[in-house]
Design a protein around this motif. Sequence first.
Motif, PDB file in Angstrom:
ATOM      1  N   ALA A 280       0.851  -1.196   0.000  1.00 34.29           N
ATOM      2  CA  ALA A 280       0.000   0.000   0.000  1.00 34.29           C
ATOM      3  C   ALA A 280       0.887   1.246   0.000  1.00 34.29           C
ATOM      4  CB  ALA A 280      -0.916   0.002   1.220  1.00 34.29           C
ATOM      5  N   ILE A 281       0.390   2.318  -0.585  1.00 33.39           N
ATOM      6  CA  ILE A 281       1.078   3.614  -0.574  1.00 33.39           C
ATOM      7  C   ILE A 281       0.158   4.601   0.144  1.00 33.39           C
ATOM      8  CG2 ILE A 281       2.113   5.448  -1.958  1.00 33.39           C
ATOM      9  CD1 ILE A 281       2.478   3.443  -4.207  1.00 33.39           C
ATOM     10  N   ILE A 282       0.635   5.112   1.280  1.00 35.27           N
ATOM     11  CA  ILE A 282      -0.175   5.973   2.142  1.00 35.27           C
ATOM     12  C   ILE A 282       0.457   7.353   2.196  1.00 35.27           C
ATOM     13  CG2 ILE A 282      -1.274   6.240   4.381  1.00 35.27           C
ATOM     14  CD1 ILE A 282      -2.081   3.682   2.926  1.00 35.27           C
ATOM     15  N   GLY A 283      -0.266   8.377   1.738  1.00 35.78           N
ATOM     16  CA  GLY A 283       0.229   9.738   1.732  1.00 35.78           C
ATOM     17  C   GLY A 283       0.561  10.196   0.319  1.00 35.78           C
ATOM     18  N   PRO A 284       0.925  11.465   0.197  1.00 37.22           N
ATOM     19  CA  PRO A 284       1.031  12.454   1.277  1.00 37.22           C
ATOM     20  C   PRO A 284      -0.341  12.936   1.749  1.00 37.22           C
ATOM     21  CG  PRO A 284       1.426  13.518  -0.827  1.00 37.22           C
ATOM     22  CD  PRO A 284       1.254  12.049  -1.116  1.00 37.22           C
ATOM     23  N   TYR A 285      -0.339  13.549   2.912  1.00 38.66           N
ATOM     24  CA  TYR A 285      -1.538  14.107   3.533  1.00 38.66           C
ATOM     25  C   TYR A 285      -2.635  13.057   3.641  1.00 38.66           C
ATOM     26  CZ  TYR A 285       0.912  18.488   3.032  1.00 38.66           C
ATOM     27  OH  TYR A 285       1.861  19.473   3.131  1.00 38.66           O
ATOM     28  N   ALA A 286      -2.411  12.125   4.562  1.00 39.25           N
ATOM     29  CA  ALA A 286      -3.384  11.078   4.834  1.00 39.25           C
ATOM     30  C   ALA A 286      -3.568  10.941   6.341  1.00 39.25           C
ATOM     31  CB  ALA A 286      -2.929   9.749   4.230  1.00 39.25           C
ATOM     32  N   VAL A 287      -4.826  10.869   6.763  1.00 40.34           N
ATOM     33  CA  VAL A 287      -5.175  10.632   8.159  1.00 40.34           C
ATOM     34  C   VAL A 287      -6.059   9.393   8.184  1.00 40.34           C
ATOM     35  CG1 VAL A 287      -6.344  11.515  10.212  1.00 40.34           C
ATOM     36  CG2 VAL A 287      -5.045  13.083   8.748  1.00 40.34           C
ATOM     37  N   VAL A 288      -5.633   8.375   8.917  1.00 40.40           N
ATOM     38  CA  VAL A 288      -6.358   7.103   8.991  1.00 40.40           C
ATOM     39  C   VAL A 288      -6.824   6.895  10.421  1.00 40.40           C
ATOM     40  CG1 VAL A 288      -6.243   4.609   8.640  1.00 40.40           C
ATOM     41  CG2 VAL A 288      -4.994   6.147   7.094  1.00 40.40           C
ATOM     42  N   GLY A 289      -8.133   6.707  10.606  1.00 41.71           N
ATOM     43  CA  GLY A 289      -8.721   6.608  11.932  1.00 41.71           C
ATOM     44  C   GLY A 289      -8.480   5.273  12.611  1.00 41.71           C
ATOM     45  N   LYS A 290      -8.748   5.252  13.892  1.00 42.86           N
ATOM     46  CA  LYS A 290      -8.515   4.071  14.725  1.00 42.86           C
ATOM     47  C   LYS A 290      -9.309   2.869  14.225  1.00 42.86           C
ATOM     48  CE  LYS A 290      -7.956   7.071  18.769  1.00 42.86           C
ATOM     49  NZ  LYS A 290      -8.527   7.469  20.085  1.00 42.86           N
ATOM     50  N   GLY A 291      -8.670   1.693  14.297  1.00 42.38           N
ATOM     51  CA  GLY A 291      -9.345   0.459  13.960  1.00 42.38           C
ATOM     52  C   GLY A 291      -9.641   0.264  12.485  1.00 42.38           C
ATOM     53  N   SER A 292      -9.054   1.064  11.607  1.00 41.07           N
ATOM     54  CA  SER A 292      -9.317   0.940  10.177  1.00 41.07           C
ATOM     55  C   SER A 292      -8.501  -0.192   9.558  1.00 41.07           C
ATOM     56  CB  SER A 292      -9.017   2.260   9.458  1.00 41.07           C
ATOM     57  OG  SER A 292      -9.933   3.264   9.863  1.00 41.07           O
ATOM     58  N   ARG A 293      -8.973  -0.683   8.420  1.00 43.22           N
ATOM     59  CA  ARG A 293      -8.305  -1.759   7.691  1.00 43.22           C
ATOM     60  C   ARG A 293      -8.058  -1.301   6.259  1.00 43.22           C
ATOM     61  NH1 ARG A 293      -7.979  -2.732  12.166  1.00 43.22           N
ATOM     62  NH2 ARG A 293      -8.675  -4.544  13.385  1.00 43.22           N
ATOM     63  N   ILE A 294      -6.807  -1.239   5.885  1.00 51.22           N
ATOM     64  CA  ILE A 294      -6.411  -0.811   4.542  1.00 51.22           C
ATOM     65  C   ILE A 294      -5.884  -2.034   3.798  1.00 51.22           C
ATOM     66  CG2 ILE A 294      -5.021   0.802   3.192  1.00 51.22           C
ATOM     67  CD1 ILE A 294      -6.955   2.158   5.148  1.00 51.22           C
ATOM     68  N   GLY A 295      -6.470  -2.354   2.648  1.00 49.41           N
ATOM     69  CA  GLY A 295      -6.120  -3.571   1.929  1.00 49.41           C
ATOM     70  C   GLY A 295      -4.806  -3.479   1.171  1.00 49.41           C
ATOM     71  N   ASN A 296      -4.449  -4.581   0.530  1.00 49.47           N
ATOM     72  CA  ASN A 296      -3.222  -4.635  -0.266  1.00 49.47           C
ATOM     73  C   ASN A 296      -3.296  -3.658  -1.451  1.00 49.47           C
ATOM     74  OD1 ASN A 296      -2.369  -6.710   1.416  1.00 49.47           O
ATOM     75  ND2 ASN A 296      -3.029  -8.332   0.013  1.00 49.47           N
ATOM     76  N   GLN A 297      -2.179  -3.032  -1.726  1.00 48.91           N
ATOM     77  CA  GLN A 297      -2.004  -2.186  -2.906  1.00 48.91           C
ATOM     78  C   GLN A 297      -3.002  -1.024  -2.972  1.00 48.91           C
ATOM     79  OE1 GLN A 297      -2.086  -5.525  -5.806  1.00 48.91           O
ATOM     80  NE2 GLN A 297      -0.002  -4.877  -6.357  1.00 48.91           N
ATOM     81  N   VAL A 298      -3.484  -0.598  -1.835  1.00 51.26           N
ATOM     82  CA  VAL A 298      -4.333   0.591  -1.786  1.00 51.26           C
ATOM     83  C   VAL A 298      -3.461   1.831  -1.975  1.00 51.26           C
ATOM     84  CG1 VAL A 298      -5.703   2.053  -0.234  1.00 51.26           C
ATOM     85  CG2 VAL A 298      -6.191  -0.383  -0.407  1.00 51.26           C
ATOM     86  N   ARG A 299      -3.971   2.808  -2.690  1.00 51.00           N
ATOM     87  CA  ARG A 299      -3.297   4.106  -2.850  1.00 51.00           C
ATOM     88  C   ARG A 299      -4.175   5.159  -2.196  1.00 51.00           C
ATOM     89  NH1 ARG A 299      -0.564   7.981  -2.574  1.00 51.00           N
ATOM     90  NH2 ARG A 299       0.685   8.993  -4.211  1.00 51.00           N
ATOM     91  N   LEU A 300      -3.667   5.772  -1.126  1.00 44.39           N
ATOM     92  CA  LEU A 300      -4.456   6.705  -0.327  1.00 44.39           C
ATOM     93  C   LEU A 300      -3.681   8.008  -0.167  1.00 44.39           C
ATOM     94  CD1 LEU A 300      -6.949   7.166   1.594  1.00 44.39           C
ATOM     95  CD2 LEU A 300      -5.480   6.319   3.442  1.00 44.39           C
ATOM     96  N   SER A 301      -4.228   9.112  -0.673  1.00 39.64           N
ATOM     97  CA  SER A 301      -3.537  10.400  -0.572  1.00 39.64           C
ATOM     98  C   SER A 301      -4.551  11.522  -0.390  1.00 39.64           C
ATOM     99  CB  SER A 301      -2.698  10.658  -1.829  1.00 39.64           C
ATOM    100  OG  SER A 301      -3.515  10.713  -2.986  1.00 39.64           O
ATOM    101  N   ASN A 302      -4.114  12.593   0.289  1.00 40.72           N
ATOM    102  CA  ASN A 302      -4.941  13.792   0.480  1.00 40.72           C
ATOM    103  C   ASN A 302      -6.339  13.430   1.003  1.00 40.72           C
ATOM    104  OD1 ASN A 302      -3.013  15.805  -0.804  1.00 40.72           O
ATOM    105  ND2 ASN A 302      -3.334  14.384  -2.500  1.00 40.72           N
ATOM    106  N   SER A 303      -6.390  12.478   1.910  1.00 44.43           N
ATOM    107  CA  SER A 303      -7.677  11.949   2.351  1.00 44.43           C
ATOM    108  C   SER A 303      -7.724  11.765   3.862  1.00 44.43           C
ATOM    109  CB  SER A 303      -7.973  10.614   1.665  1.00 44.43           C
ATOM    110  OG  SER A 303      -8.122  10.800   0.265  1.00 44.43           O
ATOM    111  N   ILE A 304      -8.936  11.788   4.385  1.00 42.38           N
ATOM    112  CA  ILE A 304      -9.180  11.651   5.823  1.00 42.38           C
ATOM    113  C   ILE A 304     -10.177  10.526   6.033  1.00 42.38           C
ATOM    114  CG2 ILE A 304      -9.986  12.803   7.913  1.00 42.38           C
ATOM    115  CD1 ILE A 304      -9.467  15.487   6.252  1.00 42.38           C
TER     116      ILE A 304
END
Length: 347
Positions: A280-304
Amino acid sequence: MKALFLAGGLGTRLRPLTEHLPKPMALVGNRPWLEHLLMHYNEQGVNEFVIAVKHYRELIESHLGDGSKYGVRIDYAVEKELLGTAGAIKNAEHLLNDRFIVVNADIIHQVDLKSAMKFHENHGGAVTICLTEVDDPSHYGVVEQTGNGRITRFIEKPKKEEAPSNRINAGIYIMERSALDFVPAGRSVSIEKETFPLLIENGRGVYGHPIGGYWMDMGTKERYRQLHWDLLDRRFPVKIDGKDMEDKGIWLGENVRVGQGVLFVPPVMIGDDVTIGDRAIIGPYAVVGKGSRIGNQVRLSNSILWDRCKIRGGAQLNECIFGSGMQVGPHILHEAVCNRTLEVQRR
């Protein structure tokens, strides 16, 4: 000193995030803003609070309780119907002291309370309105002041070139109990349009004090995003939970499980008990809340993401805001704001 937090309204412009949530309970850096606010004022020496509640009051009361877990005391003033700013203060009058602080609880700010209190004591008037300075005052109510800070009038949304100042009401007040003699009980009353002008007209002394520092109304999705980017960039220096990994702007909470080949692109904030899948690629500018599950190869940016979100493998999310418990299928999303289960299959 007591502080009264006005937390009765709903954040209509932050829907659907606050559709079933008081706006002050919206998460800021994985913690309800109202909790941040309580801690900030406690650090400034306030240990007694009154919270004015109306919609979904049980959410606030169940989270904050009587304040004992924070080392403070909290009482609640319940509005049967919304009473406006001044009406809500009048409704809480029986819980307040001879001098008290009033805070619109959905305004993001940090205030030097000691400086504001000293100014209030020196001028001897009934009210000090804390002021913030903005680049363009044409969207706000602007104050006109004398040299000693006394407010003579309010001008609503003047043209930029005609505004007497760039100072606006920051939504924080220091008040004497005597000011409430000018507020009728049992009906909705606007403090800005009714009470303050009446106090000025009667010579009771309404003064303005610039607070400086950080100030933002988080009432729109755009400003809510910007608030978090300011937090991650430390322009808004509220406490971030978690350990900053090697001071690189990557904050990880407790019990975070990181898969193989995960890339963090700072700044990134990851809450407690989060699982992040392989590559997975997390960021830039990413906020991930408690207890969350991020799967394989997820691309997460500029997100809350709020708490307990589940993002399935292969999803690509940019400029998204997801409420608690969101489930997102493997797809591409841009500028999405959601607060319900979303299952979008790959086309």
